[in-house]
Design a protein around this motif. Structure first.
Motif, PDB file in Angstrom:
ATOM      1  N   ASN A  28     -19.894 -37.967 -10.900  1.00 13.01           N
ATOM      2  CA  ASN A  28     -20.083 -37.690  -9.478  1.00 13.01           C
ATOM      3  C   ASN A  28     -20.538 -36.243  -9.342  1.00 13.01           C
ATOM      4  N   ILE A  29     -21.239 -35.963  -8.250  1.00 10.76           N
ATOM      5  CA  ILE A  29     -21.765 -34.613  -8.033  1.00 10.76           C
ATOM      6  C   ILE A  29     -21.449 -34.187  -6.605  1.00 10.76           C
ATOM      7  N   ILE A  30     -20.818 -33.033  -6.460  1.00 12.99           N
ATOM      8  CA  ILE A  30     -20.583 -32.433  -5.143  1.00 12.99           C
ATOM      9  C   ILE A  30     -21.229 -31.056  -5.143  1.00 12.99           C
ATOM     10  N   PHE A  31     -22.072 -30.803  -4.166  1.00 16.63           N
ATOM     11  CA  PHE A  31     -22.663 -29.474  -3.999  1.00 16.63           C
ATOM     12  C   PHE A  31     -22.257 -28.974  -2.621  1.00 16.63           C
ATOM     13  N   ALA A  32     -21.251 -28.093  -2.592  1.00 18.49           N
ATOM     14  CA  ALA A  32     -20.731 -27.537  -1.343  1.00 18.49           C
ATOM     15  C   ALA A  32     -21.275 -26.127  -1.165  1.00 18.49           C
ATOM     16  N   MET A  33     -21.851 -25.844  -0.010  1.00 19.69           N
ATOM     17  CA  MET A  33     -22.520 -24.557   0.199  1.00 19.69           C
ATOM     18  C   MET A  33     -22.136 -23.969   1.555  1.00 19.69           C
ATOM     19  N   ALA A  34     -21.554 -22.784   1.532  1.00 22.86           N
ATOM     20  CA  ALA A  34     -21.260 -22.059   2.761  1.00 22.86           C
ATOM     21  C   ALA A  34     -22.556 -21.487   3.334  1.00 22.86           C
ATOM     22  N   TYR A 246     -23.762 -33.837  -0.741  1.00 22.00           N
ATOM     23  CA  TYR A 246     -24.316 -32.528  -0.391  1.00 22.00           C
ATOM     24  C   TYR A 246     -23.613 -32.079   0.884  1.00 22.00           C
ATOM     25  N   LEU A 247     -22.887 -30.966   0.801  1.00 19.75           N
ATOM     26  CA  LEU A 247     -22.014 -30.523   1.883  1.00 19.75           C
ATOM     27  C   LEU A 247     -22.357 -29.093   2.295  1.00 19.75           C
ATOM     28  N   PRO A 248     -23.405 -28.906   3.097  1.00 17.11           N
ATOM     29  CA  PRO A 248     -23.782 -27.572   3.572  1.00 17.11           C
ATOM     30  C   PRO A 248     -23.032 -27.216   4.863  1.00 17.11           C
ATOM     31  N   PHE A 249     -21.973 -26.440   4.722  1.00 14.45           N
ATOM     32  CA  PHE A 249     -21.152 -26.035   5.872  1.00 14.45           C
ATOM     33  C   PHE A 249     -21.962 -25.167   6.850  1.00 14.45           C
ATOM     34  N   HIS A 250     -21.490 -25.122   8.097  1.00 10.73           N
ATOM     35  CA  HIS A 250     -22.065 -24.186   9.072  1.00 10.73           C
ATOM     36  C   HIS A 250     -21.417 -22.802   8.966  1.00 10.73           C
ATOM     37  N   THR A 251     -20.256 -22.745   8.401  1.00  8.74           N
ATOM     38  CA  THR A 251     -19.499 -21.494   8.255  1.00  8.74           C
ATOM     39  C   THR A 251     -20.136 -20.628   7.176  1.00  8.74           C
ATOM     40  N   VAL A 252     -20.413 -19.342   7.456  1.00  8.06           N
ATOM     41  CA  VAL A 252     -19.881 -18.556   8.526  1.00  8.06           C
ATOM     42  C   VAL A 252     -21.037 -17.937   9.337  1.00  8.06           C
ATOM     43  N   ASP A 312     -25.602 -19.949   0.805  1.00  7.76           N
ATOM     44  CA  ASP A 312     -27.068 -20.036   0.882  1.00  7.76           C
ATOM     45  C   ASP A 312     -27.759 -18.676   0.869  1.00  7.76           C
ATOM     46  N   ASN A 313     -27.044 -17.603   1.121  1.00 12.42           N
ATOM     47  CA  ASN A 313     -27.612 -16.247   1.067  1.00 12.42           C
ATOM     48  C   ASN A 313     -26.493 -15.262   1.361  1.00 12.42           C
ATOM     49  N   GLY A 314     -26.821 -13.990   1.360  1.00 13.31           N
ATOM     50  CA  GLY A 314     -25.817 -12.969   1.628  1.00 13.31           C
ATOM     51  C   GLY A 314     -25.419 -12.916   3.092  1.00 13.31           C
ATOM     52  N   GLU A 335     -29.882  -7.483  -4.353  1.00 12.65           N
ATOM     53  CA  GLU A 335     -28.787  -8.342  -4.787  1.00 12.65           C
ATOM     54  C   GLU A 335     -27.892  -8.814  -3.640  1.00 12.65           C
ATOM     55  N   GLY A 336     -27.654  -7.967  -2.653  1.00 12.83           N
ATOM     56  CA  GLY A 336     -26.778  -8.347  -1.552  1.00 12.83           C
ATOM     57  C   GLY A 336     -27.314  -9.478  -0.703  1.00 12.83           C
ATOM     58  N   GLY A 337     -28.617  -9.728  -0.788  1.00  8.33           N
ATOM     59  CA  GLY A 337     -29.216 -10.818  -0.022  1.00  8.33           C
ATOM     60  C   GLY A 337     -29.229 -12.144  -0.745  1.00  8.33           C
ATOM     61  N   VAL A 338     -29.167 -12.102  -2.094  1.00  6.42           N
ATOM     62  CA  VAL A 338     -29.312 -13.341  -2.860  1.00  6.42           C
ATOM     63  C   VAL A 338     -28.222 -13.580  -3.897  1.00  6.42           C
ATOM     64  N   ARG A 339     -27.460 -12.553  -4.281  1.00 11.81           N
ATOM     65  CA  ARG A 339     -26.340 -12.803  -5.197  1.00 11.81           C
ATOM     66  C   ARG A 339     -25.142 -13.198  -4.340  1.00 11.81           C
ATOM     67  N   VAL A 340     -24.632 -14.383  -4.570  1.00  9.67           N
ATOM     68  CA  VAL A 340     -23.603 -14.950  -3.686  1.00  9.67           C
ATOM     69  C   VAL A 340     -22.484 -15.558  -4.525  1.00  9.67           C
ATOM     70  N   PRO A 341     -21.344 -15.870  -3.907  1.00  5.87           N
ATOM     71  CA  PRO A 341     -20.282 -16.543  -4.652  1.00  5.87           C
ATOM     72  C   PRO A 341     -20.786 -17.844  -5.264  1.00  5.87           C
TER      73      PRO A 341
END
Length: 491
Positions: A28-34, A246-252, A312-314, A335-341
């Motif tokens: 199974n595959i889950i891709f969760a993205m803030a 595929y779980l793209p949250f609206h937060t934050v 999805d971005n910084g 880096e602050g715009g594209v390096r993310v958790p």
């Protein structure tokens, strides 16, 4: 057999055994993205938000914590395109978000929705018997025709890109609707009395029709998405089918609003009301990550589920979001715009916790899925991501492909130009293009200078020349892709 030979033999045997597992039971595959979650917004990176569940996932013995995880773009729509296609967003003219344009010499048409000709992760796995679902923020096209037409964002909803089930908004929406509880009209009051804003309407597939959701959906948005996810996962386990969620949250993303329960966690610690909403919304998302992990354990599928969590971005400008010393924010290729958790948990494959500097980007998902399924792309269209399956198995220690971005520069000395950036294991080149040529370039050492404070291009001319050549080669490839797609303006 010497030690080196034994290690190699063991690694090869491990790969063979894992491929046997895949043949019998697809993961199974889950891709969760803030959304707009900054590098420094999570606790494990020194953030102020309480994220115990995300931290627990990061510390799991079956997780690789990716401390060089990158979003495929510095804004919402671009990264979402890279997640699904494995390709840089410029290749199919998703230049930016709604209303955004790219620099004139990068071929400049209006920004488009995700073209139906692009091949997505959902479409690929569905061919292998997966059930697919998407819940959250789409931001890759409109769901219904707009009166008078919408040249920039034609109809391109999740159901046209391989998703069996979906509940989604076309763009961002408040992270909570505590007062009127709606996602369909101008009704947001309370925390933003001077900023009334249009809540986005949720749409869903039902009997192959696209329906709006006019009823109130009160409370926290992340909690709403959890309810949808739980139902979907339980259904698939009952049916015995593997799934891709595929779980793209609206937060934050703004407008970030927290329920009073989460707000009080921060107000009691003397945070401002704005900070309480921002951090509270993150904490609500964190709870959902914990619930998902608990659900996988309860259903006995945690071992064979590859679970990605990222952003999805910084952090956006003018928000409490932080980068913890990284230069730049959302919309920047620093880096602050594209390096993310970022992290991946997969007990069947990852047997010990690792904190890694191995560079991973959102466009690596589809190539990795191809590798897991033992198949290849159906055509020769350029892929910008690469499979990280060997890295997950522990047989690859350095990335075999540079990461490339291109994005228009908003304001400043180079307003109207665009930035082509190439990052390898250590060095990162940023080349500013204007009128088809490099107008300026900088080189940074991401090992010695994580904050990108010192341009070392003159100190390392050979590396700079090599990366400039790679940037131009990649840029030419992207322009070729754009011409093949035919999404240029006639003027």
């Amino acid at each position: 057999m010497d030690v080196v030979s034994y290690i190699r033999f063991s690694a090869i045997l491990s790969l063979l055994l894992l491929h046997t597992v895949y043949a019998n039971e697809l993961p199974n595959i889950i891709f969760a993205m803030a959304d707009d979650l900054g590098w420094g917004d999570v606790q494990y990176n020194g953030g102020n938000a309480f994220t115990p569940n995300i931290d627990k996932m990061a510390q799991s013995p079956n997780t690789i914590l990716l401390q060089r995880y990158y979003s495929g773009g510095p804004r919402c729509s671009p990264t979402r395109g890279t997640v699904l296609t494995g390709r840089n967003h410029n290749r199919y003219c998703v230049w930016s978000t709604t209303g955004g344009t790219n620099a004139p010499d990068f071929t400049v048409p209006e920004p488009l929705a995700l073209p139906l000709t692009e091949i997505t992760v959902a479409e690929v796995v569905r061919e292998f018997g997966y059930s697919t679902a998407m819940f959250g923020k789409w931001h890759l096209g409109d769901f219904v025709p707009i009166t008078g037409g919408n040249k920039k964002w034609p109809v391109s909803h999740p159901g046209l890109h391989g998703f069996d089930q979906w509940w989604a908004t076309e763009r961002s929406t408040p992270t909570c609707t505590p007062n009127c509880g709606c996602f369909h009209s101008i009704c947001l009051h309370g925390h933003y009395p001077a900023k009334e804003t249009a809540c986005m309407n949720y749409h869903t597939n039902k009997s192959d029709e696209i329906l709006g959701w006019p009823d109130a959906v009160p409370g926290d948005d992340s909690d709403f998405l959890w309810n949808l996810s739980e139902t979907f996962i339980r259904e698939q386990v009952k049916s015995g089918k593997p799934f891709f969620l595929y779980l793209p949250f609206h937060t934050v993303h703004v407008h970030y609003i927290a329920t009073e329960f989460y707000r009080q966690l921060y107000l009691k610690k003397n945070y401002s009301s704005d900070q309480a909403d921002y951090y509270g919304a993150i904490s609500a998302l964190d709870v959902v990550i914990g619930r998902l992990r608990e659900l996988l354990e309860e259903l006995g599928i945690r071992n064979n589920t590859m679970f990605w969590f990222t952003s999805d971005n910084g952090p956006a400008r003018h928000t409490p979001g932080v980068t913890n010393g990284l230069r730049g924010r959302k919309s920047s290729l620093f880096e602050g715009g594209v390096r993310v958790p970022g992290m991946i948990e997969w007990p069947a494959v990852i047997r010990s916790n690792q904190v890694s500097r191995f560079a991973v980007v959102s466009s690596d998902l589809l190539p990795t899925v191809y590798d897991i399924l033992g198949t290849k792309p159906r055509d020769d269209r350029p892929m910008d991501g690469t499979s990280i399956l060997p890295f997950l198995h522990g047989t690859e220690q350095s990335r075999n492909k540079t990461i490339s971005w291109a994005f228009a520069i908003p304001g400043g000395d180079f307003d109207g130009h665009y930035n082509v950036t190439i990052a390898g294991d250590r060095y990162k080149l940023m080349a500013v293009y204007g009128k088809g040529e490099v107008q300026h370039h900088e080189l940074y050492d991401l090992v010695e200078d994580l904050g990108e404070t010192k341009d070392i291009a003159q100190d390392y001319p050979d590396i700079t020349t090599q990366l400039l050549a790679q940037a131009e080669q990649w840029r030419s490839s992207v322009i070729n892709s754009v011409h093949k797609l035919g999404c240029l303006n006639s003027d």
